[in-house]
Design a protein around this motif. Sequence first.
Motif, PDB file in Angstrom:
ATOM      1  N   GLU A  76     100.952  -7.540  55.770  1.00 41.99           N
ATOM      2  CA  GLU A  76     100.729  -8.863  55.194  1.00 41.99           C
ATOM      3  C   GLU A  76      99.389  -8.860  54.479  1.00 41.99           C
ATOM      4  OE1 GLU A  76      99.626 -13.221  56.993  1.00 41.99           O
ATOM      5  OE2 GLU A  76     101.366 -12.200  57.849  1.00 41.99           O
ATOM      6  N   ARG A  77      99.430  -9.012  53.166  1.00 40.40           N
ATOM      7  CA  ARG A  77      98.217  -9.030  52.337  1.00 40.40           C
ATOM      8  C   ARG A  77      97.316  -7.819  52.595  1.00 40.40           C
ATOM      9  NH1 ARG A  77      95.991 -14.939  53.591  1.00 40.40           N
ATOM     10  NH2 ARG A  77      96.506 -14.165  55.672  1.00 40.40           N
ATOM     11  N   GLY A  78      97.938  -6.661  52.718  1.00 42.31           N
ATOM     12  CA  GLY A  78      97.179  -5.434  52.895  1.00 42.31           C
ATOM     13  C   GLY A  78      96.820  -5.110  54.329  1.00 42.31           C
ATOM     14  N   TYR A  79      97.161  -5.992  55.268  1.00 40.84           N
ATOM     15  CA  TYR A  79      96.874  -5.759  56.681  1.00 40.84           C
ATOM     16  C   TYR A  79      98.146  -5.324  57.412  1.00 40.84           C
ATOM     17  CZ  TYR A  79      92.234  -7.981  56.499  1.00 40.84           C
ATOM     18  OH  TYR A  79      90.923  -8.283  56.223  1.00 40.84           O
ATOM     19  N   ASP A  80      97.986  -4.391  58.344  1.00 38.83           N
ATOM     20  CA  ASP A  80      99.068  -4.075  59.271  1.00 38.83           C
ATOM     21  C   ASP A  80      99.063  -5.142  60.362  1.00 38.83           C
ATOM     22  OD1 ASP A  80      99.938  -1.527  58.139  1.00 38.83           O
ATOM     23  OD2 ASP A  80      97.981  -0.789  58.776  1.00 38.83           O
ATOM     24  N   VAL A  81     100.235  -5.684  60.685  1.00 42.24           N
ATOM     25  CA  VAL A  81     100.335  -6.791  61.637  1.00 42.24           C
ATOM     26  C   VAL A  81     101.136  -6.346  62.859  1.00 42.24           C
ATOM     27  CG1 VAL A  81     101.075  -9.175  61.994  1.00 42.24           C
ATOM     28  CG2 VAL A  81     100.244  -8.447  59.742  1.00 42.24           C
ATOM     29  N   ILE A  82     100.572  -6.607  64.041  1.00 45.91           N
ATOM     30  CA  ILE A  82     101.226  -6.257  65.303  1.00 45.91           C
ATOM     31  C   ILE A  82     101.054  -7.417  66.284  1.00 45.91           C
ATOM     32  CG2 ILE A  82     101.108  -4.741  67.334  1.00 45.91           C
ATOM     33  CD1 ILE A  82     100.466  -2.442  65.528  1.00 45.91           C
ATOM     34  N   PHE A  83     102.139  -7.757  66.971  1.00 50.67           N
ATOM     35  CA  PHE A  83     102.088  -8.756  68.031  1.00 50.67           C
ATOM     36  C   PHE A  83     102.018  -8.053  69.382  1.00 50.67           C
ATOM     37  CE2 PHE A  83     103.748 -11.692  64.834  1.00 50.67           C
ATOM     38  CZ  PHE A  83     103.057 -12.854  65.154  1.00 50.67           C
TER      39      PHE A  83
END
Length: 243
Positions: A187-194
């Motif tokens: 998302e917008r260049g970021y890796d996203v993890i929950f």
Amino acid sequence: MSTGTDLGSVPRFSSREPEEQYRPIAPMAVVSLGLGILSILAFGGPAFWFLPAIAFIISGITSYRLERAKHEYAGQVLAKAGLLISLIAGAGAVTQHYVRWGILRSEALEEANNFLDDLLTNRAPDAFFLTNPPISRVGLEGSPEDLISRNKQAYRDFLRKPIVKELGGKLDQTQVTLLETVPVGQERGYDVIFVRYALEVGDNVLECSLQLQGSVAYSGEWSGRQWYVSATHLVPKSEAPKP
């Protein structure tokens, strides 16, 4: 009786070998090579993983048919090259994807654990520090106090969050169980993890979800992938959505 050699009885051999018959290159051999090269796009993500599969099947069929018609058509080398490239691209892309996300999940989990530990040990400034994007920490040398002095209102808002009020300083009363780490994507260049936890705080059973975002960043002070807690969610276990 003649003692001479009868030249008429000696077989005559030509020094020129018969020319090999021309064989046209099969169009499907060219297609196979093109698909093999195109399958390299599989390294771009799971959305392109179908390309190596298609290239492998078409190249394999083409190679088999060319082997049976090798006296009529050329292009076996092209078909086998497409087969090999698609195999390497497919296996390499899948391996690279899961290895990469395995590393990212490990990094994100470490940051999430640090965040929870800061809350449970009543180190709210340190926990607040981990909720700010890495770019906002430049020049602070890991000092939460300097960050708070720049963002006093944001810190006051952080202290009002349910997760801070519920968990702050309750290390001895809390049992933490990791439920799962879920890679979401980018998302917008970021890796996203929950990261999801089950928390037993006294008689209350809660579910905590932390959204972490990370990206590779460079500055004069640090380099490498930096993570921060971009969102928190704390609800009673009975009200938590099903995974």
